[in-house]
Write a protein that holds these residues in place. Sequence first.
Motif, PDB file in Angstrom:
ATOM      1  N   VAL A   1       0.849  -1.191   0.000  1.00 12.45           N
ATOM      2  CA  VAL A   1       0.000   0.000   0.000  1.00 12.45           C
ATOM      3  C   VAL A   1       0.887   1.245   0.000  1.00 12.45           C
ATOM      4  O   VAL A   1       1.887   1.320   0.732  1.00 12.45           O
ATOM      5  N   SER A   2       0.553   2.195  -0.846  1.00  9.68           N
ATOM      6  CA  SER A   2       1.324   3.437  -1.071  1.00  9.68           C
ATOM      7  C   SER A   2       2.592   3.194  -1.901  1.00  9.68           C
ATOM      8  O   SER A   2       3.351   4.130  -2.158  1.00  9.68           O
ATOM      9  N   GLY A   3       2.799   1.936  -2.310  1.00 10.70           N
ATOM     10  CA  GLY A   3       3.920   1.643  -3.194  1.00 10.70           C
ATOM     11  C   GLY A   3       3.568   1.927  -4.644  1.00 10.70           C
ATOM     12  O   GLY A   3       2.430   2.285  -4.970  1.00 10.70           O
ATOM     13  N   HIS A   4       4.550   1.742  -5.535  1.00 11.90           N
ATOM     14  CA  HIS A   4       4.359   2.079  -6.944  1.00 11.90           C
ATOM     15  C   HIS A   4       4.626   0.880  -7.845  1.00 11.90           C
ATOM     16  O   HIS A   4       5.524   0.064  -7.582  1.00 11.90           O
ATOM     17  N   LEU A   5       3.849   0.813  -8.900  1.00  9.82           N
ATOM     18  CA  LEU A   5       3.970  -0.208  -9.943  1.00  9.82           C
ATOM     19  C   LEU A   5       4.346   0.502 -11.234  1.00  9.82           C
ATOM     20  O   LEU A   5       3.641   1.411 -11.680  1.00  9.82           O
ATOM     21  N   VAL A   6       5.473   0.125 -11.831  1.00  7.66           N
ATOM     22  CA  VAL A   6       5.933   0.747 -13.079  1.00  7.66           C
ATOM     23  C   VAL A   6       5.828  -0.285 -14.195  1.00  7.66           C
ATOM     24  O   VAL A   6       6.404  -1.375 -14.105  1.00  7.66           O
TER      25      VAL A   6
ATOM     26  N   PRO B   1      10.381  10.143 -31.001  1.00  3.77           N
ATOM     27  CA  PRO B   1      11.051  11.131 -31.851  1.00  3.77           C
ATOM     28  C   PRO B   1      11.628  12.345 -31.134  1.00  3.77           C
ATOM     29  O   PRO B   1      12.163  13.239 -31.780  1.00  3.77           O
ATOM     30  N   HIS B   2      11.542  12.396 -29.800  1.00  3.13           N
ATOM     31  CA  HIS B   2      11.971  13.600 -29.095  1.00  3.13           C
ATOM     32  C   HIS B   2      13.416  13.547 -28.623  1.00  3.13           C
ATOM     33  O   HIS B   2      14.011  14.579 -28.310  1.00  3.13           O
ATOM     34  N   GLU B   3      13.978  12.351 -28.561  1.00  4.71           N
ATOM     35  CA  GLU B   3      15.390  12.193 -28.222  1.00  4.71           C
ATOM     36  C   GLU B   3      15.988  11.157 -29.170  1.00  4.71           C
ATOM     37  O   GLU B   3      15.293  10.239 -29.612  1.00  4.71           O
ATOM     38  N   ASN B   4      17.268  11.289 -29.446  1.00  3.85           N
ATOM     39  CA  ASN B   4      17.943  10.427 -30.412  1.00  3.85           C
ATOM     40  C   ASN B   4      18.276   9.079 -29.762  1.00  3.85           C
ATOM     41  O   ASN B   4      19.391   8.842 -29.295  1.00  3.85           O
ATOM     42  N   ALA B   5      17.266   8.206 -29.730  1.00  2.84           N
ATOM     43  CA  ALA B   5      17.395   6.936 -29.023  1.00  2.84           C
ATOM     44  C   ALA B   5      16.366   5.959 -29.573  1.00  2.84           C
ATOM     45  O   ALA B   5      15.697   6.240 -30.573  1.00  2.84           O
ATOM     46  N   ASP B   6      16.233   4.805 -28.927  1.00  6.77           N
ATOM     47  CA  ASP B   6      15.125   3.904 -29.216  1.00  6.77           C
ATOM     48  C   ASP B   6      13.826   4.562 -28.773  1.00  6.77           C
ATOM     49  O   ASP B   6      13.839   5.672 -28.229  1.00  6.77           O
ATOM     50  N   THR B   7      12.700   3.872 -28.983  1.00  6.15           N
ATOM     51  CA  THR B   7      11.405   4.376 -28.523  1.00  6.15           C
ATOM     52  C   THR B   7      10.835   3.387 -27.510  1.00  6.15           C
ATOM     53  O   THR B   7      10.670   2.207 -27.821  1.00  6.15           O
ATOM     54  N   MET B   8      10.554   3.877 -26.303  1.00  3.74           N
ATOM     55  CA  MET B   8      10.048   3.009 -25.240  1.00  3.74           C
ATOM     56  C   MET B   8       8.892   3.684 -24.507  1.00  3.74           C
ATOM     57  O   MET B   8       8.556   4.836 -24.777  1.00  3.74           O
ATOM     58  N   PHE B   9       8.292   2.944 -23.600  1.00  2.26           N
ATOM     59  CA  PHE B   9       7.111   3.431 -22.890  1.00  2.26           C
ATOM     60  C   PHE B   9       7.243   3.111 -21.408  1.00  2.26           C
ATOM     61  O   PHE B   9       7.781   2.061 -21.036  1.00  2.26           O
ATOM     62  N   ALA B  10       6.744   4.025 -20.563  1.00  5.82           N
ATOM     63  CA  ALA B  10       6.697   3.758 -19.124  1.00  5.82           C
ATOM     64  C   ALA B  10       5.471   4.414 -18.520  1.00  5.82           C
ATOM     65  O   ALA B  10       5.125   5.551 -18.860  1.00  5.82           O
ATOM     66  N   ALA B  11       4.804   3.688 -17.630  1.00  4.93           N
ATOM     67  CA  ALA B  11       3.677   4.207 -16.860  1.00  4.93           C
ATOM     68  C   ALA B  11       3.946   3.955 -15.384  1.00  4.93           C
ATOM     69  O   ALA B  11       4.422   2.874 -15.011  1.00  4.93           O
ATOM     70  N   VAL B  12       3.666   4.942 -14.554  1.00  4.71           N
ATOM     71  CA  VAL B  12       3.820   4.810 -13.109  1.00  4.71           C
ATOM     72  C   VAL B  12       2.450   4.797 -12.461  1.00  4.71           C
ATOM     73  O   VAL B  12       1.656   5.728 -12.663  1.00  4.71           O
ATOM     74  N   LEU B  13       2.160   3.743 -11.709  1.00  4.37           N
ATOM     75  CA  LEU B  13       0.888   3.577 -11.021  1.00  4.37           C
ATOM     76  C   LEU B  13       1.142   3.505  -9.509  1.00  4.37           C
ATOM     77  O   LEU B  13       2.172   2.987  -9.073  1.00  4.37           O
ATOM     78  N   LYS B  14       0.190   4.025  -8.732  1.00  4.57           N
ATOM     79  CA  LYS B  14       0.331   3.990  -7.272  1.00  4.57           C
ATOM     80  C   LYS B  14      -0.774   3.149  -6.654  1.00  4.57           C
ATOM     81  O   LYS B  14      -1.944   3.259  -7.041  1.00  4.57           O
ATOM     82  N   ARG B  15      -0.392   2.288  -5.731  1.00  4.75           N
ATOM     83  CA  ARG B  15      -1.398   1.500  -5.009  1.00  4.75           C
ATOM     84  C   ARG B  15      -1.962   2.345  -3.861  1.00  4.75           C
ATOM     85  O   ARG B  15      -1.227   2.699  -2.925  1.00  4.75           O
ATOM     86  N   GLU B  16      -3.221   2.649  -3.943  1.00  2.06           N
ATOM     87  CA  GLU B  16      -3.862   3.535  -2.974  1.00  2.06           C
ATOM     88  C   GLU B  16      -4.366   2.775  -1.735  1.00  2.06           C
ATOM     89  O   GLU B  16      -4.451   3.341  -0.641  1.00  2.06           O
ATOM     90  N   SER B  17      -4.751   1.534  -1.910  1.00  2.00           N
ATOM     91  CA  SER B  17      -5.293   0.773  -0.781  1.00  2.00           C
ATOM     92  C   SER B  17      -5.075  -0.726  -0.997  1.00  2.00           C
ATOM     93  O   SER B  17      -4.681  -1.165  -2.055  1.00  2.00           O
TER      94      SER B  17
END
Length: 463
Positions: free
Chosen positions: A406-411, A447-463
């Motif tokens: 609880v209150s931790g994060h899932l990426v 396309p915003h930085e000269n690199a590969d293209t990746m994705f990340a989402a940060v989620l928070k456990r509320e309860s």
Amino acid sequence: MAEQKNKSTKHYEGRWPHLYKLWCSALNQESLPQFDRWLSQEFAKNSKYGSRDRRWYSECLFAGIRFGYFSLFCEEFFLKCQHVNLHEKLIKEFIINFEENFKNSNQLLSKWKEITEERFFVWIRLRYQLVYKNKSSAVSLELSSENFQLETQFFAKLISFLENSKDISFHLIFSSIPIWYKSSLEKRIEKSNWNETEVKQFLTELDSRPPLWIRINDLSKTELITQELIKEGFEFEHFDSSLKVTGAKGVFALQAYRSGLFEIQDLASQRIGQNIQVKNGQFVWDCCAGGGGKTQQIASLLKNKGVIYASDIREYKLEEVKKRARKSGFFNIRCLPWNGEKLPQFQKEVENRNGFDWVLVDAPCSSSGTWRRNPDAKYRVSSDNILSLSKLQHSILEKASKGVRVSGHLVYSTCSWVFDENEGIVCEFLKNNPNFSLVKQNLLGSPHENADTMFAAVLKRES
């Protein structure tokens, strides 16, 4: 100037038969190989190739894979329309026909085998020169002025239409992206609200490999690393804890690398790790750790004041994690296999904390975001593959989320730009897990930085 060019061309002519043999060998594998690994094995088997030879063959073969879809289109179109005046409607009709004839990679590879190597590489050479014209990093792939004049003229006319059209299909052909990705790219453009400049930048960067990025494990050692880079003739640019490095040789022999002072890691991959904002003493689980690049990055942030569990279904990968951890001096990494189902049996220390402060799910994916360095990956995935991958991604995310306190994060992260593997997965997860909330989600790198293209989402456990 023409005489100098012909001398340069002639200098490389003796290599082409050997290149064609390598190309045929690659196509005759049971399935299209992962090119960088396969090519390393081929070079290891044949000691006659010097370093210059290896660079030339590598560059040519990667160009063949990178622009192979485009080459096949050109050959088919040339054979049918070489004596016809080109116009946009004609090209559009042929693209529709081409899409119908080549719906998957098996049909594509089968046709590649039918085309003579010389003709296949005519179009590769022309397309390569379009990218690397007047660039010092190019190798010599130019055609001698007296050969393939009709093809060269046809190529110039076709390119003018492909580059200037507003039709996304034209751009896919020009960028050598199979048409079966059209709906995925259109969705990405829409969801990310890319303008024309961003779309062009994204597609243009697929024409070449990304630069070499290194991540510094301990920022206090930055000067030591940069001094060795300068001494060994490398050039570099600073980006936070990263360096973009260019040079005529590899960095593996550097003492700073061998001592674990830095890691080779693409900038977009580093951006994923930066989303895990750990504090001293926290517990982290990298549940799809692979070789441990992001595990290492998190460890460098914790400075041995916290605990990281690294898991993967492939136990040999965890041996690599352990080896890298020892080299870098990280003693807080614990390795534990996980098959993506029931949570592994963590040590009592995790149970006492009611789970982890951070859980990273760097999920298996289509690898579409790594096409710049692994162009063969774009021929391995279809719409059906993405659907099955999405189911796997959702399952892993659901199971791994049980380890968050609880209150931790899932990426959640991938090395893909495909919406259905990224925001689509996050949306479905949040719908089924109201005890989690979305903190942020972003596409990273190109396309915003000269690199590969990746994705990340940060989620928070509320309860």
